[in-house]
Design a protein around this motif. Structure first.
Motif, PDB file in Angstrom:
ATOM      1  N   ARG A   1     -27.332  45.516   6.343  1.00  0.00           N
ATOM      2  CA  ARG A   1     -28.632  45.459   5.532  1.00  0.00           C
ATOM      3  C   ARG A   1     -28.586  44.255   4.814  1.00  0.00           C
ATOM      4  NH1 ARG A   1     -30.026  51.368   2.896  1.00  0.00           N
ATOM      5  NH2 ARG A   1     -29.330  52.609   4.893  1.00  0.00           N
ATOM      6  N   THR A   2     -28.302  43.212   5.443  1.00  0.00           N
ATOM      7  CA  THR A   2     -28.698  41.995   4.792  1.00  0.00           C
ATOM      8  C   THR A   2     -29.927  41.323   5.784  1.00  0.00           C
ATOM      9  OG1 THR A   2     -27.319  40.710   6.599  1.00  0.00           O
ATOM     10  CG2 THR A   2     -26.252  41.559   4.395  1.00  0.00           C
ATOM     11  N   ALA A   3     -30.610  40.429   5.309  1.00  0.00           N
ATOM     12  CA  ALA A   3     -31.776  39.641   5.741  1.00  0.00           C
ATOM     13  C   ALA A   3     -31.512  39.086   7.067  1.00  0.00           C
ATOM     14  CB  ALA A   3     -32.454  38.924   4.658  1.00  0.00           C
ATOM     15  N   MET A   4     -30.485  38.366   7.145  1.00  0.00           N
ATOM     16  CA  MET A   4     -30.086  37.598   8.409  1.00  0.00           C
ATOM     17  C   MET A   4     -29.728  38.369   9.500  1.00  0.00           C
ATOM     18  SD  MET A   4     -31.124  34.284   7.708  1.00  0.00           S
ATOM     19  CE  MET A   4     -32.411  35.222   6.633  1.00  0.00           C
ATOM     20  N   ALA A   5     -28.844  39.298   9.043  1.00  0.00           N
ATOM     21  CA  ALA A   5     -28.279  40.218  10.216  1.00  0.00           C
ATOM     22  C   ALA A   5     -29.690  41.174  10.638  1.00  0.00           C
ATOM     23  CB  ALA A   5     -27.423  41.126   9.750  1.00  0.00           C
ATOM     24  N   ALA A   6     -30.578  41.455   9.654  1.00  0.00           N
ATOM     25  CA  ALA A   6     -31.810  42.444  10.284  1.00  0.00           C
ATOM     26  C   ALA A   6     -32.493  41.596  11.029  1.00  0.00           C
ATOM     27  CB  ALA A   6     -32.226  42.972   9.074  1.00  0.00           C
TER      28      ALA A   6
END
Length: 946
Positions: free
Chosen positions: A547-552
């Motif tokens: 649920r983090t920006a970079m992982a998504a």
């Protein structure tokens, strides 16, 4: 990976690949251990509770300490207190706990199962002195570092070395070798690897051998000391251990329930899954087949491939992989600079301590902060140092390492906090007139940045939690509806960015992937800014990370390249439009708003552009000096559309005199999370659960306090699961909630409801927690206090907090017992006021008509309103009473300023906003002492023009 002296070398013993098991429950706040493992030896199959848990860090420490205590007691009173087993006499406590340690130590190289076997042998022989000599170094090491590190490869001369010998202080880690090997094969490989050791090696590692796909996953979940994995083709699919229901459920959900039968497929899937759990791990493949043919297809998954004979190269690669993460180029540059002689004929008299150490009046400054700080202070950008505004050396490399660690395409350091990071991103993306959709409850820096940029701001309202006097998060339906409103008004092309806070101050976490996916289905070139000021730690735990920006962004980019995703999009188009599907010309233009709102949308992968920015207050949740922040970027069009404007925005807001100590701490904080981030984040969450359990179970605490959980903070329509605190129910439960629910609650955020005490949040924070006991918190509402655990939280601090809450509850009991009838009625009235619903939280009202483009869309120009106040006579002050009377009479009054209660730090009023009775009622009910933009003597500043 702390330095550690070796422990005593145990006698050689086989490391069974299936053996004793470990009970599932975690101990409560460091006081209880599970007692359902019986007998002195390996539990029989089917023994209730004899299972491997999903988290072992606390259980492992406590078990070693309890065994040590039991053996000390037995040694003090003689053998008579022991328990008879098949092999001899054991203390009862040790007999109960040894099977636990044998089970969990299977997943560690040090001290490891053979070490526990040696301990058991000493106890069976009644040799308590030897048993204590084995136990005490382990407990000391675990209490200091959370790990033990015996040198199991040592020769016979190690037998005489003292347990705490400082002879070898090199940092240590463990290497997981995955292969179903015989004992002879394991010992041969161990000897072959450890024979490569040299005194000049920077690190020392120990191999731990496991036979199966499942055991490998369990090991990297349980053992944070593992820093590298070596895969060999012979491993099997299933673990021979009895895994707990929670651990088994997590693995089935994580792997999809199946393991490929073909060896190479199994290797590739395991590598992928290990990377998902802990992407920082170095993965190596050792194969006996023609590795030249494998190399091209496996490069992205493995750091390097080896034949089985290449033990020296494997050894050097293991050390090199650790060294690559250990490197902290800017910290090292500052450290080296401080050690060099230098003459300062430039700015900064404090540099080298020049104006301090020889002062007659401020020498105590140097005594307090230490000489190293003064030696490291400089304005130089050469001599190994670098310029933050134009990095070419150590800073450039440090930022590249940060990008790798945080999963970004590009990362930049910021020394003025995330307030400045937000301004940089907004200015780089937003031009005057661009429409920006933004959470009204975001940090004030966003509002100021959008005002300076001249954006047309369209505020999104989060769902309110009126009972607790704070807001949740913005529902995806609201975001989609606003985008569709702009489509209907013919202005969708003007919408440039969506800015949201993830997670919110109170711990509400978005499904970032779904938000971006559905928004890109409506507006394929939408830019996303995720304010992760309170969420920098999340990238270092496998459940949080999703649920983090970079992982998504990484996941969506991978999906967009997958032909199967394009087929899913084409099928969606057929369902929505009734056409042959997939045509960009068709898109969603002919599909009604309600149908789109009710559909889980996916974008056209051929049209969607991933332009994602995340700003993080590293100093808030990870290791950094205050104001240390980062900007992380995953922007497919950065070079073409934003590189130059971003550079100018960075120049605009970044100081030409950045603090080198902040920058060095960011560099070291990055090193830390690449080695121990997973371990620290898991502990952070587990310790928070301990606090919640203590409050729920203690009879006096639960009389006055309650930890608000998922059902309190997230309305049912935004979640599919029903668990009040998922992590309390296990790792599998947390993973399920974070996979399925629109919003989840960060378990390390604990909102303590205090309404039944009769004390408001602000008073409780200052007079009860801080003034009496030195407990520091930040955010409060009228009837709640927010506690946050972090990677620096210790078990002792958790115990202290629980102790303080008990003392406070006891004081409330005493106060009520001494109350007169009148006093009791007054107390009941205060409790009623704090537990009944206050005036509803106000939504954003609207911008005055003169600051809006039209009546069909809500955006307004705050910059016009803000600079209107510069005109003489354009504003006046009205006290709260006068303002309320004029608003009630129907007069439209417009705010001239940002009015921001702090905490929580978001504006209740912004320039150009129409003031309503609901807003004034909310302001009157606030319990915070600090309100920016409000003059307590003069009142509210309003615009006089119409």
């Amino acid at each position: 990976m702390p330095p550690a002296a070796p422990l005593r070398q145990p006698r050689a013993a086989a490391a069974p690949q299936s053996g004793p098991h470990l009970s599932d429950p975690l101990p409560d706040a460091g006081t209880r251990l599970p007692g359902n493992v019986t007998g002195a030896g390996t539990p029989a199959a089917g023994t209730p509770g004899s299972e491997v848990p999903s988290s072992a860090w606390r259980l492992r420490v406590d078990a070693w300490e309890y065994v040590g205590y039991a053996v000390k007691q037995a040694a003090a009173v003689g053998h008579g207190s022991g328990q008879v087993s098949g092999n001899g006499r054991l203390p009862a406590e040790a007999a109960r706990l040894l099977p636990m340690l044998e089970a969990v130590e299977m997943y560690w190289a040090t001290p490891g199962q053979p070490y526990v076997t040696e301990l058991r042998r000493s106890l069976d022989d009644g040799d308590y002195a030897t048993a204590l000599a084995l136990i005490e170094p382990v407990t000391r090491r675990l209490s200091r570092h959370g790990q033990a590190a015996p040198d199991t490869a040592a020769g016979p001369e190690r037998e005489t070395e003292q347990p705490d010998s400082p002879a070898d202080t090199r940092r240590r880690f463990e290497v997981l070798v995955i292969d179903d090997m015989s004992e002879a094969e394991r010992e041969a490989m161990r000897a072959e690897l450890l024979a490569q050791r040299r005194p000049a090696d920077e690190f020392v590692y120990e191999p731990v051998f496991l036979p199966s796909f499942e055991d490998a996953l369990v090991a990297v979940l349980l053992n944070p000391d593992i820093q590298a994995c070596v895969l060999r083709p012979g491993f099997v699919a299933r673990s021979r251990q009895r895994l707990s229901r929670d651990l088994r459920g997590f693995l089935e959900g994580f792997t999809g329930g199946g393991v490929p039968a073909r060896p190479m497929d199994r290797i590739l899937v395991l590598a992928e899954k290990l990377g998902e759990l802990r992407p920082e791990l170095d993965l190596y493949l050792v194969a006996g087949v023609s590795i030249e043919e494998l190399a091209g297809s496996l490069t992205r998954r493995f750091r390097r491939l080896f034949r089985r004979q290449d033990s020296l190269e494997l050894h050097l690669s293991l050390l090199g992989g650790a060294a690559a993460r250990y490197e902290a180029p800017f910290f090292h540059a500052v450290q080296q600079y401080s050690r060099k002689p230098a003459g300062v004929f430039h700015a900064l008299p404090v540099s080298r301590g020049g104006s301090v150490v020889n002062s007659k009046w401020i020498d105590d400054l140097g005594e307090f902060y230490g000489l190293n700080l003064l030696l490291a202070e400089t304005s130089a950008t050469s001599g190994g140092l670098d310029s933050l505004l134009d990095p070419h050396g150590s800073l450039k490399k440090a930022q590249a390492l940060a990008a790798r660690a945080y999963g970004a395409q590009k990362s930049l350091f910021v020394t003025n906090g995330t307030s400045t990071a937000n301004k940089i991103v907004h200015q780089s993306i937003v031009a005057p007139g661009d429409v920006v959709l933004v959470d009204r409850n975001c940090h004030k820096s966003h509002h100021y940045a959008l005002m300076l940029a001249g954006a047309q701001v369209a505020y999104l309202d989060a769902y309110p939690l009126d009972e607790f006097s704070f807001y949740g998060a913005v529902p995806l339906e609201s975001i989609k509806r606003m985008l569709l409103d702009y489509r209907k008004a013919g202005r969708l092309h003007e919408v440039k960015m969506l800015a949201l806070t993830n997670c919110t101050f109170d711990g509400i976490v978005y499904d970032v992937e779904r938000v971006m996916e559905e928004c890109l289905a409506i507006k394929p070139d939408l830019v996303f800014l995720w304010d992760e000021a309170w969420f920098a730690f999340a990238g270092f735990h496998h459940i949080y990370r999703r649920r983090t920006a970079m992982a998504a962004a990484q996941k969506l980019e991978k999906q967009f390249r997958d032909p199967a995703y394009a087929r899913r999009y084409a099928e969606q188009q057929r369902r929505l439009t009734g056409t042959g599907g997939g045509s960009a010309a068709v898109g969603l233009d002919g599909v009604g708003d309600e149908q789109l709102l009710q559909t889980r949308l996916i974008p056209d992968p051929a049209q969607a552009r991933l332009r994602v920015y995340a700003t993080q207050s590293t100093h808030k949740t990870l290791t950094s000096l205050r104001q240390g922040s980062m900007i992380h970027i995953h922007d497919q069009d950065f070079g073409q559309l934003n590189a130059e404007s971003f550079h100018e925005a960075y120049m605009t807001h970044t100081s030409t005199s950045p603090n080198y100590q902040i920058l060095a701490s960011l560099d070291m904080g990055r090193r830390q999370v690449e080695f121990e981030g997973y371990e620290l984040v898991q502990r952070q969450a587990d310790l928070a659960v301990s606090i919640a359990q203590a409050v729920a179970r203690h009879p006096l605490l639960k009389k006055y306090f309650r930890i608000l959980g998922t059902r309190d903070l997230i309305p049912a329509k935004y979640r599919e699961t029903e668990r009040q605190m998922p992590l309390r129910d296990g790792l599998a439960a947390m993973a399920e909630s974070w996979q399925r629910d629109e919003f989840v609650v960060d378990p390390s955020r604990l909102t303590l409801h205090i309404g039944l005490t009769g004390v408001d949040g602000d008073t409780f924070k200052h007079e009860y927690l801080m003034d009496k006991y030195g407990i520091q918190v930040n955010k409060t509402s009228r009837n709640s206090v927010l506690f946050m655990t972090n990677i620096g939280t210790s078990r002792s601090s958790v115990a202290y907090l629980v102790e303080v809450l008990v003392k406070l509850a006891e004081s409330f009991e005493d106060e009520q017992a001494a109350m007169s009838g009148l006093g009791k009625r007054a107390h009941e009235a205060r409790v009623a006021a704090l537990t009944s619903s206050p005036p509803p939280l106000p939504d954003f009202s609207r911008f005055a008509a003169r600051f809006r483009v039209d009546a069909r869309t809500p955006d307004g120009n705050m910059r016009d309103a803000y600079f209107e106040t510069y005109k003489p006579g354009a504003t006046e002050y009205l006290d709260a009473g006068e303002l309320a009377r004029r608003v009630a009479a129907g007069e439209e009054l417009v705010s001239a300023a940002f009015v921001t209660p702090y905490p929580p730090g978001f504006p209740v009023l912004v320039p150009g906003q129409v003031i309503t009775a609901e807003t004034l009622a909310f302001m009157s009910a606030l319990d915070t002492r600090e309100i920016h933009g409000f003059n307590a003597e003069l009142g509210f500043r309003v615009l006089t023009g119409s």
